[in-house]
Design a protein around this motif. Structure first.
Motif, PDB file in Angstrom:
ATOM      1  N   GLU A   8       0.867  -1.163   0.000  1.00 10.32           N
ATOM      2  CA  GLU A   8       0.000   0.000   0.000  1.00 10.32           C
ATOM      3  C   GLU A   8       0.906   1.216   0.000  1.00 10.32           C
ATOM      4  O   GLU A   8       2.094   1.121   0.281  1.00 10.32           O
ATOM      5  N   ALA A   9       0.302   2.357  -0.289  1.00 10.94           N
ATOM      6  CA  ALA A   9       1.055   3.605  -0.236  1.00 10.94           C
ATOM      7  C   ALA A   9       0.166   4.673   0.380  1.00 10.94           C
ATOM      8  O   ALA A   9      -1.061   4.550   0.389  1.00 10.94           O
ATOM      9  N   ALA A  10       0.811   5.711   0.878  1.00  9.72           N
ATOM     10  CA  ALA A  10       0.107   6.849   1.458  1.00  9.72           C
ATOM     11  C   ALA A  10       0.868   8.115   1.136  1.00  9.72           C
ATOM     12  O   ALA A  10       2.106   8.126   1.124  1.00  9.72           O
ATOM     13  N   VAL A  11       0.134   9.172   0.870  1.00  6.59           N
ATOM     14  CA  VAL A  11       0.710  10.501   0.730  1.00  6.59           C
ATOM     15  C   VAL A  11       0.398  11.209   2.048  1.00  6.59           C
ATOM     16  O   VAL A  11      -0.767  11.305   2.449  1.00  6.59           O
ATOM     17  N   ILE A  12       1.453  11.663   2.730  1.00  2.00           N
ATOM     18  CA  ILE A  12       1.286  12.233   4.071  1.00  2.00           C
ATOM     19  C   ILE A  12       2.134  13.494   4.228  1.00  2.00           C
ATOM     20  O   ILE A  12       3.022  13.753   3.417  1.00  2.00           O
ATOM     21  N   VAL A  13       1.858  14.231   5.279  1.00  2.00           N
ATOM     22  CA  VAL A  13       2.787  15.252   5.756  1.00  2.00           C
ATOM     23  C   VAL A  13       3.202  14.813   7.153  1.00  2.00           C
ATOM     24  O   VAL A  13       2.366  14.530   8.001  1.00  2.00           O
ATOM     25  N   THR A  14       4.499  14.669   7.348  1.00  2.00           N
ATOM     26  CA  THR A  14       4.976  14.239   8.660  1.00  2.00           C
ATOM     27  C   THR A  14       4.972  15.422   9.615  1.00  2.00           C
ATOM     28  O   THR A  14       5.103  16.579   9.207  1.00  2.00           O
ATOM     29  N   VAL A  15       4.802  15.106  10.890  1.00  2.00           N
ATOM     30  CA  VAL A  15       4.715  16.129  11.934  1.00  2.00           C
ATOM     31  C   VAL A  15       5.668  15.740  13.069  1.00  2.00           C
ATOM     32  O   VAL A  15       5.250  15.310  14.145  1.00  2.00           O
ATOM     33  N   PRO A  16       6.985  15.872  12.829  1.00  2.00           N
ATOM     34  CA  PRO A  16       7.949  15.471  13.846  1.00  2.00           C
ATOM     35  C   PRO A  16       7.817  16.251  15.148  1.00  2.00           C
ATOM     36  O   PRO A  16       8.200  15.739  16.211  1.00  2.00           O
ATOM     37  N   ALA A  17       7.284  17.451  15.105  1.00  3.54           N
ATOM     38  CA  ALA A  17       7.109  18.219  16.340  1.00  3.54           C
ATOM     39  C   ALA A  17       6.136  17.536  17.301  1.00  3.54           C
ATOM     40  O   ALA A  17       6.179  17.776  18.510  1.00  3.54           O
ATOM     41  N   GLY A  36       6.452   1.793  11.586  1.00  8.09           N
ATOM     42  CA  GLY A  36       7.474   2.778  11.235  1.00  8.09           C
ATOM     43  C   GLY A  36       7.003   4.090  10.663  1.00  8.09           C
ATOM     44  O   GLY A  36       7.834   4.925  10.300  1.00  8.09           O
ATOM     45  N   VAL A  37       5.698   4.303  10.553  1.00  4.79           N
ATOM     46  CA  VAL A  37       5.210   5.569  10.010  1.00  4.79           C
ATOM     47  C   VAL A  37       5.244   6.616  11.125  1.00  4.79           C
ATOM     48  O   VAL A  37       4.655   6.411  12.187  1.00  4.79           O
ATOM     49  N   PRO A  38       5.922   7.734  10.904  1.00  6.06           N
ATOM     50  CA  PRO A  38       6.026   8.761  11.946  1.00  6.06           C
ATOM     51  C   PRO A  38       4.694   9.493  12.129  1.00  6.06           C
ATOM     52  O   PRO A  38       3.752   9.324  11.349  1.00  6.06           O
ATOM     53  N   ALA A  39       4.630  10.324  13.165  1.00  5.98           N
ATOM     54  CA  ALA A  39       3.442  11.164  13.370  1.00  5.98           C
ATOM     55  C   ALA A  39       3.203  11.939  12.082  1.00  5.98           C
ATOM     56  O   ALA A  39       4.130  12.495  11.497  1.00  5.98           O
ATOM     57  N   HIS A  40       1.942  11.971  11.652  1.00  9.79           N
ATOM     58  CA  HIS A  40       1.640  12.548  10.346  1.00  9.79           C
ATOM     59  C   HIS A  40       0.169  12.910  10.238  1.00  9.79           C
ATOM     60  O   HIS A  40      -0.659  12.419  11.000  1.00  9.79           O
ATOM     61  N   ALA A  41      -0.113  13.750   9.254  1.00  7.80           N
ATOM     62  CA  ALA A  41      -1.479  13.980   8.797  1.00  7.80           C
ATOM     63  C   ALA A  41      -1.565  13.338   7.418  1.00  7.80           C
ATOM     64  O   ALA A  41      -0.712  13.567   6.560  1.00  7.80           O
ATOM     65  N   VAL A 120     -13.334  15.555   4.337  1.00  5.71           N
ATOM     66  CA  VAL A 120     -11.935  15.398   4.719  1.00  5.71           C
ATOM     67  C   VAL A 120     -11.768  16.016   6.101  1.00  5.71           C
ATOM     68  O   VAL A 120     -12.140  17.166   6.321  1.00  5.71           O
ATOM     69  N   VAL A 121     -11.227  15.243   7.041  1.00  2.00           N
ATOM     70  CA  VAL A 121     -10.983  15.729   8.396  1.00  2.00           C
ATOM     71  C   VAL A 121      -9.494  15.547   8.692  1.00  2.00           C
ATOM     72  O   VAL A 121      -9.069  14.470   9.130  1.00  2.00           O
ATOM     73  N   PRO A 122      -8.682  16.578   8.435  1.00  2.36           N
ATOM     74  CA  PRO A 122      -7.251  16.448   8.713  1.00  2.36           C
ATOM     75  C   PRO A 122      -7.018  16.172  10.204  1.00  2.36           C
ATOM     76  O   PRO A 122      -7.682  16.776  11.070  1.00  2.36           O
ATOM     77  N   HIS A 123      -6.073  15.268  10.460  1.00  2.72           N
ATOM     78  CA  HIS A 123      -5.813  14.890  11.851  1.00  2.72           C
ATOM     79  C   HIS A 123      -4.478  14.159  11.953  1.00  2.72           C
ATOM     80  O   HIS A 123      -3.957  13.667  10.954  1.00  2.72           O
ATOM     81  N   VAL A 124      -3.969  14.101  13.164  1.00  5.20           N
ATOM     82  CA  VAL A 124      -2.784  13.314  13.488  1.00  5.20           C
ATOM     83  C   VAL A 124      -3.229  12.285  14.515  1.00  5.20           C
ATOM     84  O   VAL A 124      -3.566  12.636  15.656  1.00  5.20           O
TER      85      VAL A 124
END
Length: 182
Positions: A8-17, A36-41, A120-124
């Motif tokens: 599978e694949a995902a397009v994400i924005v990581t949120v290391p903060a 292994g997927v980091p915190a992300h939206a 669409v509900v953006p979330h982490v």
């Protein structure tokens, strides 16, 4: 023609903060963290599997991101999907909603969450599945809000199907957000 794919694949924005604040909770309660997927939206999941992604597809993502400005993200509160998914909500979800609509618009065969949700509900995600433990996590997380981060890239990640519990997932590509604000 049907093409068999193993990932599978995902397009994400990581949120290391967010990792120092929610990382331990994600490791316990979020399947994506455990592979292994980091915190992300999430921008679009599931996305076109990398086995069938073409050079043209990559150029389309590069161009789309090159015309999109970086996003100032503030995660200001916790919220729930139902009674068993805890997440961080952005103060202003509109830039992430717009980014999701852009990507989904140029890849209509891959609507967010297979089109299961009309909005669409953006979330982490912090975690799912254990409401009592997640309520305690929510109490812990709220003490460290808000979380601020400038999002300067979109990333393509890939791995075994998330519901398999296998991993690891890995970052395949990074697409810088370099457009200027209008």
């Amino acid at each position: 023609m049907f093409q068999d794919v193993a990932s599978e694949a995902a397009v994400i924005v990581t949120v290391p903060a967010a990792d120092p604040i929610i990382g331990a909770h994600r490791e316990r309660y979020d399947a994506a963290a455990r592979v292994g997927v980091p915190a992300h939206a999430t921008i679009v999941y599931p996305f076109k599997p990398v086995e069938v992604l073409t050079a043209h597809d990559v150029r389309v993502l590069e161009n789309l991101c090159a015309t999109t400005p970086p996003v100032e993200l503030t995660l200001s509160r916790t919220a729930w999907f139902g009674a068993d998914v805890l997440y961080l909500a952005p103060q202003d979800p509109d830039p992430l909603v717009a980014l999701t609509r852009l990507v989904a618009g140029v890849f209509p065969a891959y609507p967010p969450y297979r089109g299961a949700h009309p909005d669409v509900v953006p979330h982490v995600t912090i975690g799912h599945g254990e409401p009592d433990a997640l309520r305690a996590a929510e109490h812990d997380v709220r003490r460290s809000l808000p979380i601020h981060q400038r999002v300067c890239a979109v990333e393509l990640w890939s791995g075994p199907p998330l519901d398999s519990g296998r991993g690891p997932w890995r970052r395949v590509s990074t697409f810088p957000l370099t457009g200027s604000a209008r």
